[in-house]
Motif scaffolding. Sequence first.
Motif, PDB file in Angstrom:
ATOM      1  N   ILE A  15       0.841  -1.204   0.000  1.00 59.37           N
ATOM      2  CA  ILE A  15       0.000   0.000   0.000  1.00 59.37           C
ATOM      3  C   ILE A  15       0.872   1.248   0.000  1.00 59.37           C
ATOM      4  O   ILE A  15       0.615   2.215  -0.735  1.00 59.37           O
ATOM      5  CB  ILE A  15      -0.949  -0.004   1.212  1.00 59.37           C
ATOM      6  CG1 ILE A  15      -2.003  -1.111   1.056  1.00 59.37           C
ATOM      7  CG2 ILE A  15      -1.631   1.363   1.366  1.00 59.37           C
ATOM      8  CD1 ILE A  15      -2.913  -1.257   2.280  1.00 59.37           C
ATOM      9  N   VAL A  16       1.910   1.246   0.825  1.00 57.95           N
ATOM     10  CA  VAL A  16       2.855   2.370   0.861  1.00 57.95           C
ATOM     11  C   VAL A  16       3.473   2.588  -0.516  1.00 57.95           C
ATOM     12  O   VAL A  16       3.564   3.721  -1.010  1.00 57.95           O
ATOM     13  CB  VAL A  16       3.948   2.117   1.917  1.00 57.95           C
ATOM     14  CG1 VAL A  16       5.073   3.143   1.789  1.00 57.95           C
ATOM     15  CG2 VAL A  16       3.353   2.166   3.318  1.00 57.95           C
ATOM     16  N   LEU A  17       3.895   1.510  -1.160  1.00 50.15           N
ATOM     17  CA  LEU A  17       4.515   1.605  -2.477  1.00 50.15           C
ATOM     18  C   LEU A  17       3.530   2.157  -3.504  1.00 50.15           C
ATOM     19  O   LEU A  17       3.887   3.023  -4.321  1.00 50.15           O
ATOM     20  CB  LEU A  17       5.032   0.235  -2.914  1.00 50.15           C
ATOM     21  CG  LEU A  17       5.680   0.174  -4.297  1.00 50.15           C
ATOM     22  CD1 LEU A  17       6.912   1.071  -4.356  1.00 50.15           C
ATOM     23  CD2 LEU A  17       6.045  -1.271  -4.653  1.00 50.15           C
ATOM     24  N   SER A  18       2.293   1.685  -3.482  1.00 54.23           N
ATOM     25  CA  SER A  18       1.284   2.148  -4.428  1.00 54.23           C
ATOM     26  C   SER A  18       1.014   3.644  -4.257  1.00 54.23           C
ATOM     27  O   SER A  18       0.984   4.400  -5.242  1.00 54.23           O
ATOM     28  CB  SER A  18      -0.009   1.352  -4.245  1.00 54.23           C
ATOM     29  OG  SER A  18      -1.029   1.839  -5.095  1.00 54.23           O
ATOM     30  N   ILE A  23       1.844   9.336  -6.016  1.00 55.80           N
ATOM     31  CA  ILE A  23       2.197  10.719  -5.650  1.00 55.80           C
ATOM     32  C   ILE A  23       3.449  11.171  -6.390  1.00 55.80           C
ATOM     33  O   ILE A  23       3.507  12.281  -6.939  1.00 55.80           O
ATOM     34  CB  ILE A  23       2.405  10.816  -4.125  1.00 55.80           C
ATOM     35  CG1 ILE A  23       1.090  10.541  -3.384  1.00 55.80           C
ATOM     36  CG2 ILE A  23       2.946  12.193  -3.740  1.00 55.80           C
ATOM     37  CD1 ILE A  23       1.267  10.335  -1.888  1.00 55.80           C
ATOM     38  N   PHE A  24       4.470  10.320  -6.423  1.00 53.54           N
ATOM     39  CA  PHE A  24       5.764  10.694  -6.991  1.00 53.54           C
ATOM     40  C   PHE A  24       5.679  10.963  -8.490  1.00 53.54           C
ATOM     41  O   PHE A  24       6.377  11.843  -9.009  1.00 53.54           O
ATOM     42  CB  PHE A  24       6.781   9.585  -6.707  1.00 53.54           C
ATOM     43  CG  PHE A  24       8.162   9.893  -7.200  1.00 53.54           C
ATOM     44  CD1 PHE A  24       8.974  10.787  -6.519  1.00 53.54           C
ATOM     45  CD2 PHE A  24       8.657   9.290  -8.354  1.00 53.54           C
ATOM     46  CE1 PHE A  24      10.255  11.083  -6.978  1.00 53.54           C
ATOM     47  CE2 PHE A  24       9.934   9.574  -8.818  1.00 53.54           C
ATOM     48  CZ  PHE A  24      10.729  10.479  -8.125  1.00 53.54           C
ATOM     49  N   THR A  25       4.835  10.211  -9.203  1.00 51.26           N
ATOM     50  CA  THR A  25       4.743  10.368 -10.655  1.00 51.26           C
ATOM     51  C   THR A  25       3.663  11.347 -11.080  1.00 51.26           C
ATOM     52  O   THR A  25       3.509  11.621 -12.270  1.00 51.26           O
ATOM     53  CB  THR A  25       4.466   9.006 -11.319  1.00 51.26           C
ATOM     54  OG1 THR A  25       3.241   8.450 -10.778  1.00 51.26           O
ATOM     55  CG2 THR A  25       5.599   8.031 -11.063  1.00 51.26           C
ATOM     56  N   THR A  34      -7.343  14.382  -3.937  1.00 50.25           N
ATOM     57  CA  THR A  34      -6.710  13.108  -4.307  1.00 50.25           C
ATOM     58  C   THR A  34      -5.312  12.993  -3.712  1.00 50.25           C
ATOM     59  O   THR A  34      -4.961  11.974  -3.099  1.00 50.25           O
ATOM     60  CB  THR A  34      -6.630  12.992  -5.840  1.00 50.25           C
ATOM     61  OG1 THR A  34      -7.947  12.809  -6.362  1.00 50.25           O
ATOM     62  CG2 THR A  34      -5.763  11.806  -6.257  1.00 50.25           C
ATOM     63  N   LEU A  35      -4.511  14.026  -3.911  1.00 48.29           N
ATOM     64  CA  LEU A  35      -3.143  13.982  -3.391  1.00 48.29           C
ATOM     65  C   LEU A  35      -3.148  13.978  -1.871  1.00 48.29           C
ATOM     66  O   LEU A  35      -2.372  13.248  -1.233  1.00 48.29           O
ATOM     67  CB  LEU A  35      -2.356  15.177  -3.919  1.00 48.29           C
ATOM     68  CG  LEU A  35      -1.518  14.957  -5.193  1.00 48.29           C
ATOM     69  CD1 LEU A  35      -0.343  14.053  -4.910  1.00 48.29           C
ATOM     70  CD2 LEU A  35      -2.351  14.413  -6.335  1.00 48.29           C
ATOM     71  N   GLN A  36      -4.004  14.772  -1.263  1.00 48.51           N
ATOM     72  CA  GLN A  36      -4.040  14.844   0.197  1.00 48.51           C
ATOM     73  C   GLN A  36      -4.425  13.506   0.810  1.00 48.51           C
ATOM     74  O   GLN A  36      -3.820  13.054   1.787  1.00 48.51           O
ATOM     75  CB  GLN A  36      -5.018  15.938   0.633  1.00 48.51           C
ATOM     76  CG  GLN A  36      -4.578  17.332   0.238  1.00 48.51           C
ATOM     77  CD  GLN A  36      -5.550  18.403   0.693  1.00 48.51           C
ATOM     78  OE1 GLN A  36      -6.342  18.208   1.618  1.00 48.51           O
ATOM     79  NE2 GLN A  36      -5.507  19.556   0.040  1.00 48.51           N
ATOM     80  N   HIS A 103      -1.369   8.519 -16.661  1.00 48.57           N
ATOM     81  CA  HIS A 103      -2.418   7.501 -16.533  1.00 48.57           C
ATOM     82  C   HIS A 103      -2.048   6.494 -15.445  1.00 48.57           C
ATOM     83  O   HIS A 103      -2.909   6.080 -14.660  1.00 48.57           O
ATOM     84  CB  HIS A 103      -2.639   6.789 -17.864  1.00 48.57           C
ATOM     85  CG  HIS A 103      -3.494   7.555 -18.831  1.00 48.57           C
ATOM     86  ND1 HIS A 103      -4.851   7.703 -18.655  1.00 48.57           N
ATOM     87  CD2 HIS A 103      -3.187   8.227 -19.966  1.00 48.57           C
ATOM     88  CE1 HIS A 103      -5.346   8.414 -19.655  1.00 48.57           C
ATOM     89  NE2 HIS A 103      -4.362   8.752 -20.463  1.00 48.57           N
ATOM     90  N   TRP A 104      -0.785   6.103 -15.407  1.00 47.42           N
ATOM     91  CA  TRP A 104      -0.339   5.188 -14.359  1.00 47.42           C
ATOM     92  C   TRP A 104      -0.444   5.844 -12.989  1.00 47.42           C
ATOM     93  O   TRP A 104      -0.864   5.218 -12.013  1.00 47.42           O
ATOM     94  CB  TRP A 104       1.096   4.730 -14.632  1.00 47.42           C
ATOM     95  CG  TRP A 104       1.165   3.547 -15.549  1.00 47.42           C
ATOM     96  CD1 TRP A 104       1.491   3.543 -16.877  1.00 47.42           C
ATOM     97  CD2 TRP A 104       0.867   2.188 -15.206  1.00 47.42           C
ATOM     98  NE1 TRP A 104       1.421   2.271 -17.382  1.00 47.42           N
ATOM     99  CE2 TRP A 104       1.045   1.408 -16.378  1.00 47.42           C
ATOM    100  CE3 TRP A 104       0.478   1.545 -14.036  1.00 47.42           C
ATOM    101  CZ2 TRP A 104       0.842   0.040 -16.408  1.00 47.42           C
ATOM    102  CZ3 TRP A 104       0.279   0.169 -14.053  1.00 47.42           C
ATOM    103  CH2 TRP A 104       0.471  -0.566 -15.225  1.00 47.42           C
TER     104      TRP A 104
END
Length: 219
Positions: A15-18, A23-25, A34-36, A103-104
């Motif tokens: 979940i952390v990775l997802s 966020i990073f991309t 969404t970001l928050q 999109h990803w």
Amino acid sequence: MTVRTRPALWWRCAIVLSAFLGIFTSNSSLVYFTLQSNVIVLGYFLGAAYWMLKRNTVDAPAPRLRGAAVLYITITGIVAHVLLNHGANPLPGLVSGPDRLQHWSSFFLHYTTPLMVLADWLVLSPRNASRWRDLPLWLSFPLGYAFLTEGRAMLFPDFPVRYPYFFLDPTEHGYGWVGLQMLQLTVEFVVLGALVIGLDRLGTKLRRTPSPAPTPDAA
């Protein structure tokens, strides 16, 4: 068996990775709900993984905060799929067309992370930790976000991205229309929050309880 070998820890690390990848991309800013919500999920599950390793437990910490994170990320997924994307299939954009990276990113933020967090809430412990009195507190963040957006747009008309979402924009239909949109969303969020609590209790019932050991017959 240590917690390092338990699926709960690795699921929460996924979940952390997802959330991190989304966020990073992303080329969006924190002005978007969404970001928050994904930042909240990222922070909570990072803390949960640390807690699990430190305490050698499969139980996630702060169940009330966990429930809030579940509600916020579920709102993100539903609003994006239903209101913003109008139910469109998100998969074709992942393999063709321009801006595949975005999109990803959107797929991680709006689909992968919400579904993984919901699965965590339904299956993994602790179970039956949420209370109905938590619901008003949970709702204060999305409702506060909406009022803050409107207030910021009035006070700072040159603020970039004054209205991140169309249902908060009074330019075309006026504030009365926006008020009706917010009222409708509030009702839907209350129902969704109640569903989150209900899923917590349903997950408890779905867990198989061991049968009591048979008592030896009296001599």
